[in-house]
Design a protein around this motif. Structure first.
Motif, mmCIF file in Angstrom:
data_model
loop_
_atom_site.group_PDB
_atom_site.id
_atom_site.type_symbol
_atom_site.label_atom_id
_atom_site.label_comp_id
_atom_site.label_asym_id
_atom_site.label_seq_id
_atom_site.Cartn_x
_atom_site.Cartn_y
_atom_site.Cartn_z
ATOM 1 N N ILE A 1 0.841 -1.205 0.000
ATOM 2 C CA ILE A 1 0.000 0.000 0.000
ATOM 3 C C ILE A 1 0.873 1.252 0.000
ATOM 4 C CG2 ILE A 1 -1.673 1.327 1.343
ATOM 5 C CD1 ILE A 1 -2.807 -1.355 2.326
ATOM 6 N N GLY A 2 1.941 1.209 0.802
ATOM 7 C CA GLY A 2 2.867 2.341 0.839
ATOM 8 C C GLY A 2 3.534 2.577 -0.500
ATOM 9 N N ILE A 3 3.878 1.496 -1.196
ATOM 10 C CA ILE A 3 4.485 1.625 -2.524
ATOM 11 C C ILE A 3 3.491 2.245 -3.501
ATOM 12 C CG2 ILE A 3 5.257 0.276 -4.526
ATOM 13 C CD1 ILE A 3 6.699 -1.569 -2.567
ATOM 14 N N GLY A 4 2.221 1.863 -3.379
ATOM 15 C CA GLY A 4 1.198 2.454 -4.246
ATOM 16 C C GLY A 4 1.067 3.949 -4.030
ATOM 17 N N ILE A 5 1.016 4.353 -2.761
ATOM 18 C CA ILE A 5 0.917 5.781 -2.443
ATOM 19 C C ILE A 5 2.172 6.518 -2.900
ATOM 20 C CG2 ILE A 5 0.762 7.445 -0.551
ATOM 21 C CD1 ILE A 5 -0.883 5.349 0.974
ATOM 22 N N LEU B 1 -3.026 6.856 -14.437
ATOM 23 C CA LEU B 1 -2.618 5.609 -15.082
ATOM 24 C C LEU B 1 -1.154 5.301 -14.816
ATOM 25 C CD1 LEU B 1 -3.123 3.239 -16.993
ATOM 26 C CD2 LEU B 1 -2.624 4.772 -18.909
ATOM 27 N N ASN B 2 -0.294 6.295 -14.926
ATOM 28 C CA ASN B 2 1.137 6.057 -14.771
ATOM 29 C C ASN B 2 1.521 5.745 -13.332
ATOM 30 O OD1 ASN B 2 1.960 6.392 -17.502
ATOM 31 N ND2 ASN B 2 1.633 8.585 -17.288
ATOM 32 N N GLY B 3 0.814 6.324 -12.370
ATOM 33 C CA GLY B 3 1.060 5.977 -10.976
ATOM 34 C C GLY B 3 0.732 4.518 -10.714
ATOM 35 N N VAL B 4 -0.368 4.050 -11.303
ATOM 36 C CA VAL B 4 -0.761 2.639 -11.167
ATOM 37 C C VAL B 4 0.270 1.734 -11.829
ATOM 38 C CG1 VAL B 4 -2.496 0.929 -11.821
ATOM 39 C CG2 VAL B 4 -3.216 3.180 -11.005
ATOM 40 N N LEU B 5 0.712 2.118 -13.019
ATOM 41 C CA LEU B 5 1.703 1.306 -13.733
ATOM 42 C C LEU B 5 3.020 1.227 -12.970
ATOM 43 C CD1 LEU B 5 1.123 2.451 -17.432
ATOM 44 C CD2 LEU B 5 0.462 0.277 -16.377
ATOM 45 N N ALA C 1 -1.011 -2.475 -4.200
ATOM 46 C CA ALA C 1 -0.167 -1.349 -4.611
ATOM 47 C C ALA C 1 -0.818 -0.576 -5.751
ATOM 48 C CB ALA C 1 1.212 -1.851 -5.026
ATOM 49 N N ALA C 2 -1.299 -1.312 -6.750
ATOM 50 C CA ALA C 2 -1.959 -0.657 -7.883
ATOM 51 C C ALA C 2 -3.233 0.047 -7.432
ATOM 52 C CB ALA C 2 -2.273 -1.687 -8.968
ATOM 53 N N GLY C 3 -3.982 -0.600 -6.541
ATOM 54 C CA GLY C 3 -5.217 0.002 -6.042
ATOM 55 C C GLY C 3 -4.962 1.265 -5.236
ATOM 56 N N ALA C 4 -3.923 1.241 -4.399
ATOM 57 C CA ALA C 4 -3.585 2.418 -3.598
ATOM 58 C C ALA C 4 -3.155 3.577 -4.491
ATOM 59 C CB ALA C 4 -2.477 2.081 -2.605
ATOM 60 N N ALA C 5 -2.384 3.268 -5.534
ATOM 61 C CA ALA C 5 -1.954 4.310 -6.470
ATOM 62 C C ALA C 5 -3.152 4.904 -7.204
ATOM 63 C CB ALA C 5 -0.952 3.737 -7.469
ATOM 64 N N ALA C 6 -4.087 4.033 -7.598
ATOM 65 C CA ALA C 6 -5.287 4.511 -8.296
ATOM 66 C C ALA C 6 -6.128 5.399 -7.388
ATOM 67 C CB ALA C 6 -6.109 3.319 -8.780
#
Length: 239
Positions: free
Chosen positions: A34-38, A57-61, A93-98
């Motif tokens: 989760i921290g990596i996603g943020i 999109l790029n944050g998720v990628l 991680a992807a979800g947190a970034a999104a």
């Protein structure tokens, strides 16, 4: 340079995820994901400050690539490979970034002070009376009056009431006569005459007309700075 920065950020985040997954603590692994996603969403926004690419999109990628890289390193160098929690971390991680991207996007969208609908810089204006951003929809912006509908309804005053401000711009108060806008007499209203055609209007009506004489279109000199963006622009007639 940006590409190198993106690759370096992805590698470092992937290395962090690899080190955490090797510890074998499921909760720690998921929290790290989760921290990596943020962090990915924030890093991408920092590196791409001009927003030349879609930040969401790029944050998720970046988050997905970093965690997958961590799992790849784990598979190559650690016996036993990756567990289910490690793969779940990729999704988290992807979800947190999104989620971070959506929250930032929502905060960056400007809404009209009156109708609360989204607006862009091109179809919005700052009301000179309340200093709030409003859209140019007819029900929100009174273009001919240079004020938002809220200020129009509440009769918000812009011009100062100090005698000194008026005296140097329009001269002293008239002792007799009638306001040619609201028709109040000099005994009940503070009348000031136009500097060109000498039409008398009360201070409240001068304020209502934004310092412009309805008869000859002479303007009071040195108007409040809030009106400066509208002087000589097409926004005066926008509705």
């Amino acid at each position: 340079m940006k590409l190198i920065a993106y690759l370096a950020a992805g590698f470092l985040l992937g290395l962090v995820y690899f080190l955490i997954t090797t510890a074998g603590f499921t909760v720690l692994t998921l929290l790290t994901a989760i921290g990596i996603g943020i962090g990915s969403a924030s890093l991408w926004r920092l590196l791409d400050s001009e927003e030349t690419t879609p930040p969401l999109l790029n944050g998720v990628l970046l988050a997905a690539a970093a965690t997958l890289l961590g799992l790849l390193i784990s598979r190559l160098f650690v016996a036993g490979g990756s567990g289910a929690a490690d793969w779940l971390g990729v999704v988290l991680a992807a979800g947190a970034a999104a989620l971070m991207g959506l929250l930032r996007t929502r905060r960056s969208v400007k809404v009209c002070f009156v109708c609360k609908k989204p607006m862009t810089e091109a179809d919005s204006v700052t009301c000179p009376r309340c200093q709030q951003g409003v859209c140019l929809r007819p029900g929100c912006w009174q273009g001919r009056l240079l004020r938002c509908s809220s200020c129009h309804e509440r009769e918000v005053i812009l011009f100062p009431d100090q005698e000194g401000w008026w005296a140097v711009r329009t001269g002293r108060r008239l002792a007799e006569g009638q306001c040619n806008s609201c028709y109040r007499e000099a005994q009940e209203a503070d009348l000031r005459e136009c500097g060109k055609c000498h039409w008398p209007m009360c201070k409240r009506c001068w304020d209502y007309h934004n310092g412009e004489c309805p008869r000859c279109h002479w303007s009071i000199p040195n108007l409040p700075p809030q009106l400066t963006p509208f002087v000589g622009t097409g926004r005066r007639d926008r509705r």
